[in-house]
Design an enzyme around this catalytic site. Structure first.
Site, PDB file in Angstrom:
ATOM      1  CE1 TYR A 183      30.414  20.929 -24.282  1.00 27.12           C
ATOM      2  CE2 TYR A 183      30.119  19.386 -25.756  1.00 27.12           C
ATOM      3  CZ  TYR A 183      30.433  19.865 -24.671  1.00 27.12           C
ATOM      4  OH  TYR A 183      30.310  18.780 -23.724  1.00 27.12           O
ATOM      5  CE  LYS A 214      30.964  15.719 -22.687  1.00 27.02           C
ATOM      6  NZ  LYS A 214      31.477  14.831 -21.545  1.00 27.02           N
TER       7      LYS A 214
HETATM    8  O1  0WE Z   1      31.008  19.183 -21.189  1.00 31.07           O
HETATM    9  C1  0WE Z   1      30.659  20.232 -20.586  1.00 31.07           C
HETATM   10  C2  0WE Z   1      32.050  20.794 -20.056  1.00 31.07           C
HETATM   11  C3  0WE Z   1      33.067  21.047 -21.022  1.00 31.07           C
HETATM   12  C4  0WE Z   1      34.493  21.769 -20.651  1.00 31.07           C
HETATM   13  C5  0WE Z   1      34.738  23.008 -19.844  1.00 31.07           C
HETATM   14  C6  0WE Z   1      35.677  23.393 -19.811  1.00 31.07           C
HETATM   15  C7  0WE Z   1      35.933  24.815 -19.210  1.00 31.07           C
HETATM   16  C8  0WE Z   1      37.419  24.980 -18.489  1.00 31.07           C
HETATM   17  C9  0WE Z   1      35.783  20.957 -21.013  1.00 31.07           C
HETATM   18  N1  0WE Z   1      36.966  21.692 -20.865  1.00 31.07           N
HETATM   19  C10 0WE Z   1      36.949  22.872 -20.169  1.00 31.07           C
HETATM   20  N2  0WE Z   1      38.282  23.402 -20.126  1.00 31.07           N
HETATM   21  C11 0WE Z   1      38.521  24.520 -19.371  1.00 31.07           C
HETATM   22  O2  0WE Z   1      39.486  24.752 -19.168  1.00 31.07           O
HETATM   23  N3  0WE Z   1      29.656  20.702 -20.642  1.00 31.07           N
HETATM   24  C12 0WE Z   1      28.552  20.183 -20.922  1.00 31.07           C
HETATM   25  C13 0WE Z   1      29.447  22.087 -19.812  1.00 31.07           C
HETATM   26  C14 0WE Z   1      29.480  23.089 -21.124  1.00 31.07           C
HETATM   27  O3  0WE Z   1      30.775  23.575 -21.405  1.00 31.07           O
HETATM   28  C15 0WE Z   1      30.506  24.460 -22.579  1.00 31.07           C
HETATM   29  C16 0WE Z   1      29.130  24.319 -22.772  1.00 31.07           C
HETATM   30  C17 0WE Z   1      28.593  23.613 -21.718  1.00 31.07           C
HETATM   31  C18 0WE Z   1      26.967  23.271 -21.584  1.00 31.07           C
HETATM   32  C19 0WE Z   1      31.389  25.346 -23.337  1.00 31.07           C
HETATM   33  C20 0WE Z   1      30.902  26.001 -24.392  1.00 31.07           C
HETATM   34  C21 0WE Z   1      29.475  25.945 -24.505  1.00 31.07           C
HETATM   35  C22 0WE Z   1      28.587  25.152 -23.827  1.00 31.07           C
END
Ligand code: 0WE
Length: 262
Positions: A156, A163
């Site tokens: 993350y 966040k």
């Molecule tokens: O906040 C999120 C999503 C975050 C996110 C995901 C992406 C994928 C594609 C932010 N930026 C991008 N950029 C991209 O190009 N989540 C809570 C979902 C999430 O994302 C993770 C998680 C979880 C849960 C990424 C790594 C590990 C766990």
């Protein structure tokens, strides 16, 4: 009659039919709110307009939250449709893809950090500044967070600090807007299968780990999250501000997994 009857709500962050923002839009509509939706870039226009039609949205607005001029233009356009706004839901987060795979210090860069914080955190107060002239006592602002704000989660990475910053924004905005009778809260959702999590390495492993480790022994669903968002945005939550509500089936309260039969 739904508990959001007569409310006007702007939902920011629709990207696909699996987006949390789409679940929230449907729940707000079901409870009687009138909707406005925004989309980022022409690529998403057709898709979001179709979703808007499905929910009788009053308007679909183009808005890239990294651009103050687009935020101002969208709020100006919203002001042509509505005189006031009761609910704003911010469901936006982004870091460059390469920030999200590997060891933290190997991945994190000044630019990646700036982009993650700008789009995932600052955009919330930026939207609040632009929406404030349309909002009055009883209005509600809501954003979406994740456990990575307060716990280290593999991959993350810089989204964690972003966040954490977003959650601090919730508290500072709540303290500031309290005198105007405007509430500001966050919903911290458990991991969900959406576009944002597609392609994250070992995401399936994460979903299983979190389901097994949660009090309810399952993953949260978009519907679980969306219903909590509808509640937090409603007058039923009139006494709640500056709060982060966990909708994670009780994962974050657990200190350790309990053996099956004890
Ligand atoms: O906040 C999120 C999503 C975050 C996110 C995901 C992406 C994928 C594609 C932010 N930026 C991008 N950029 C991209 O190009 N989540 C809570 C979902 C999430 O994302 C993770 C998680 C979880 C849960 C990424 C790594 C590990 C766990």
């Amino acid at each position: 009659m739904g508990f959001l009857a007569g409310k006007k709500a702007l939902v920011v962050g629709l990207a696909s039919n699996r987006s949390i923002a789409w679940g929230v839009a449907q729940a707000l509509h079901r409870e009687g709110a009138e909707l406005a939706l925004s989309y980022q870039g022409e690529k998403l226009q057709g898709r979001v307009e179709k979703m808007g039609e499905e929910l009788n949205a009053a308007v679909c607005l183009p808005m890239d939250v990294s651009d103050d001029a687009e935020i101002d233009a969208a709020m100006g356009q919203l002001g042509q449709t509505w005189n006031d706004l009761d609910i704003l839901v911010h469901s936006v987060g982004f870091a460059p893809r390469e920030q999200l795979e590997g060891r933290y210090l190997d991945c994190v860069t000044r630019d990646g950090s700036r982009i993650a914080h700008d789009i995932s955190s600052y955009s919330f107060p930026a939207l609040a500044k632009a929406a404030k002239p349309m909002m009055s006592a009883g209005a509600s602002l809501l954003t979406m967070s994740y456990l990575g704000a307060i716990r280290a989660i593999p991959n993350y990475n810089v989204m964690g600090p972003a966040k954490a910053s977003l959650e601090a924004n919730v508290r500072f905005m709540a303290a500031d807007l309290g005198r105007d009778g405007i509430r500001v809260n966050g919903v911290s959702a458990g991991p969900l299968k959406t576009l944002a999590s597609a392609g994250i390495s070992n995401f399936r492993y994460m979903l299983n780990y979190v389901a097994e480790g949660s009090a309810l022994k399952r993953n949260a669903t978009v519907e679980d999250v969306a219903n909590a968002c509808a509640f937090m945005s409603s007058d039923l939550a009139a006494g709640i501000t500056g709060e982060i509500l966990y909708v994670d089936c009780g994962f974050h309260i657990m200190g350790m997994a309990f053996p099956e039969q004890s």
